[in-house]
Design an enzyme around this catalytic site. Structure first.
Site, PDB file in Angstrom:
ATOM      1  N   TYR A 441       0.817  -1.219   0.000  1.00  0.00           N
ATOM      2  CA  TYR A 441       0.000   0.000   0.000  1.00  0.00           C
ATOM      3  C   TYR A 441       0.846   1.263   0.000  1.00  0.00           C
ATOM      4  O   TYR A 441       2.059   1.223   0.130  1.00  0.00           O
ATOM      5  CB  TYR A 441      -1.051  -0.002   1.101  1.00  0.00           C
ATOM      6  CG  TYR A 441      -0.659  -0.139   2.551  1.00  0.00           C
ATOM      7  CD1 TYR A 441       0.640  -0.047   3.008  1.00  0.00           C
ATOM      8  CD2 TYR A 441      -1.668  -0.359   3.499  1.00  0.00           C
ATOM      9  CE1 TYR A 441       0.954  -0.167   4.348  1.00  0.00           C
ATOM     10  CE2 TYR A 441      -1.375  -0.477   4.848  1.00  0.00           C
ATOM     11  CZ  TYR A 441      -0.052  -0.373   5.269  1.00  0.00           C
ATOM     12  OH  TYR A 441       0.226  -0.478   6.603  1.00  0.00           O
ATOM     13  N   GLU A 442       0.175   2.392  -0.215  1.00  0.00           N
ATOM     14  CA  GLU A 442       0.832   3.697  -0.399  1.00  0.00           C
ATOM     15  C   GLU A 442       1.804   3.683  -1.580  1.00  0.00           C
ATOM     16  O   GLU A 442       2.852   4.324  -1.541  1.00  0.00           O
ATOM     17  CB  GLU A 442       1.552   4.149   0.886  1.00  0.00           C
ATOM     18  CG  GLU A 442       0.656   4.282   2.086  1.00  0.00           C
ATOM     19  CD  GLU A 442      -0.541   5.194   1.849  1.00  0.00           C
ATOM     20  OE1 GLU A 442      -0.471   6.054   0.959  1.00  0.00           O
ATOM     21  OE2 GLU A 442      -1.560   5.026   2.540  1.00  0.00           O
ATOM     22  N   GLY A 443       1.438   2.978  -2.624  1.00  0.00           N
ATOM     23  CA  GLY A 443       2.291   2.863  -3.798  1.00  0.00           C
ATOM     24  C   GLY A 443       3.205   1.667  -3.660  1.00  0.00           C
ATOM     25  O   GLY A 443       4.091   1.650  -2.800  1.00  0.00           O
TER      26      GLY A 443
END
Length: 590
Positions: A441-443
């Protein structure tokens, strides 16, 4: 049940001895009157108590029970509400928030230590306030004064939470594909309609309101990412005087059933003509949201360090107590049936790898925090610009390298336990499950690697890279700099490889994607080598004051330089092999 103890001694070493943070704060006018060494120590001590004694004991029970969804409402595990109420009494959500709106205004260098404690104690619990802190940062940077005055004080206080609503079922990395719509209304608000998925803390029972930051498109928006706007959409509408009004047309459709971080609610959020207000300029929402995303990327990187620290603590305690077989050189504990497994070379390899990577990561996170403080608070324009350049360069490294090596460390910790590492009661298997999401997550870490190599290194012909490597070379030229030969060699390899990729990418764009992950790892190992050399230098000067601590620093630095830094040699060879072999198969041949 395993215990977590905040690594205060090492945090003090990093802040006060490695970086001399109090001296930095003293010369930054915005911080000089609010924080000094004594203030920092009081905050660290209290943070250690809160995380170790209040939040850590809920980690396993929260994992066992998980967040629950029923009839559109999310409930957190037993004990979370009470712990959260105590947690916000200390003002922890607003630790580094804008003091003009009720935040404590503390420097990021201090905040990263607290975030590590929080993730090490309980990653699921940590995420609820981490998203709030990031949402506050975006609002503070881009919202109108009216919106900031309305939303920031209760969010810093912790009575209201924040969320980040980007992803849709068909639009993850490619946010230009989002379909959520924003229709302008006569009163200046917007009607938001659409559905978002994977929303951390999208609903919960900890706070009286949740402030959603939602990406959506206006009716006349340009196609793609240039047509995205950002809106603040509260779960409960807020009156002009700051009091709560009627429920907004926002609902949680379900929560995900996940591999880890089970006490963190990962929600499907539905916006059915919900009232929202524009944050910043129309069609400039992605840039505004990236203010929050970049904060979250560093924060999620620190999740990797925190989980690795928790795993290391348990693994060391177990390795000292568990007796199996004799040391290769003969009995170390002849009064026992066997020796503690910490005498065995492979166990020591795993433990030292964990220690070296975790402490190196702590130093690197603090260095990035230092640059964030300089970029925000320095009165010197050139210093601010340099710091901002370094923050942009290093954020993808921090997110991806911390979490890739954090998983490696947690797996090593699990392996130290042998069969017991696979059993729930010992806590190691939960750490492996919890930290795994941090690479996604978060890229995803692959996207971080593309960002580093393509946008941050090659796009400016290596200017930002040499801003960073120049600091390493300056240090290596000091007469008493340890490992200077290894640092010169490592930097030379990194710079030469960057130039080689610049040339290759000019004629074959596949080379960037083919090399990016290995390049990010190589970059990370070089950065850690510099920081370990700096730590060894400080420890060498002070070794007589505390042989146990400083001697361990020097020995760990030696292990890192001679056993872990050489990984860059294989990474370099892999990169120089080029992209051709990645395209030897057709899609049908996979």
């Amino acid at each position: 049940m395993p215990e977590f103890n905040a690594p205060l001694r090492d945090m003090r070493f990093v802040l006060h001895e490695l970086f001399d943070a109090p001296a930095l704060w003293a010369r930054l006018p915005a911080l000089a009157d609010s924080v000094d060494a004594a203030t920092a120590e009081a905050i660290l001590e209290e943070a250690a108590k809160v995380t170790s004694h209040l939040i850590a004991p809920l980690n396993r029970s929260g994992d066992e029970e998980g967040a629950q969804w029923q009839d559109g409402q999310v409930s957190t595990p037993i004990g979370f509400k009470q712990a959260y109420a105590t947690y916000i009494e200390g003002g922890w959500v607003g630790l580094s928030g804008n003091a003009d709106f009720g935040g404590m205004g503390m420097p990021k260098m201090l905040a990263v230590q607290f975030e590590e404690m929080l993730y090490g104690a309980n990653s699921s619990f940590a995420l609820y306030s981490a998203l709030s802190s990031g949402a506050c940062l975006a609002l503070d940077a881009h919202a109108s004064e009216t919106l900031k005055s309305l939303y920031l004080p209760p969010m810093y206080e912790g009575r209201w939470a924040g969320s980040m609503c980007l992803t849709e079922a068909h639009a993850g990395t490619d946010l230009g594909l989002i379909r959520t719509r924003a229709e302008p209304m006569a009163d200046g608000s917007f009607s938001i309609t659409g559905s978002k998925i994977f929303i951390t803390g999208g609903d919960q029972d900890l706070t009286e309101n949740i402030v959603h930051l939602v990406l959506a498109k206006l009716p006349d928006a340009p196609a793609g990412p240039k047509g995205i706007s950002l809106f603040v959409v509260p779960k409960v509408l807020v009156n002009a005087d700051g009091s709560l009004g009627n429920p907004n047309a926002v609902s949680c459709g379900s929560i995900e059933h996940k591999m880890g971080i089970k006490a963190s609610a990962t929600c499907v959020m539905n916006f059915d003509g919900a009232s929202g207000w524009l944050v910043g300029e129309a069609n400039k929402g992605l840039a505004a949201m990236f203010t929050m995303m970049n904060y979250e990327r560093l924060s999620i990187g620190i999740q990797g360090i925190g989980c690795a620290e928790a795993s290391y603590q348990s693994a060391v305690a177990y390795a000292r107590e568990r007796v199996q077989s004799r040391a290769p050189t003969g009995a170390v504990a002849p009064d026992k049936a066997a020796d503690p497994i910490i005498v065995h070379p492979d166990v020591r390899r795993m433990l030292l790898s964990m220690k070296a990577m975790t402490e190196g990561g702590r130093a690197f996170a603090s260095y990035v925090g230092q640059q964030l403080d300089l970029a925000k608070f320095s009165n010197d324009a050139r210093e601010r610009d340099t710091a901002q350049t370094l923050v942009a360069l290093l954020t993808p490294v921090a997110k991806a390298f911390f979490t890739d090596t954090g998983l490696e460390s947690c797996i090593n910790g699990q392996q130290v336990f042998g069969g017991h590492g696979y059993i729930r009661e010992w806590g190691q298997e939960q750490l492996v499950r919890d930290v795994r999401i941090a690479q996604i997550y978060e890229g995803t870490n692959g996207i971080q690697a593309l960002d580093l190599l393509g946008r941050k290194v090659l796009a400016d012909n290596g200017f930002a890279l040499r801003q960073f490597t120049g600091q390493i070379l300056d240090f290596a030229q000091q007469p008493d700099a340890p490992y200077s030969a290894q640092l010169f060699d490592a930097v030379q390899r990194l710079e030469d490889l960057s130039d080689w990729l610049q040339d290759k990418a000019a004629t074959n764009r596949n080379e960037i994607g083919a090399a990016s992950v290995e390049y990010l790892h190589l970059f990370g190992y070089v950065a850690y080598a510099w920081l370990w050399a700096r730590m060894a230098q400080v420890a060498g000067h002070k070794r007589g004051e505390d042989e146990a601590f400083y001697g361990a620093k020097i020995a760990t630095a030696d292990f890192y330089i001679h056993r872990l830094l050489p990984r860059i040699l294989s990474l370099e060879q892999s990169i120089r092999a080029g992209s051709a072999s990645l395209y030897g198969l057709s899609a049908e041949q996979f």
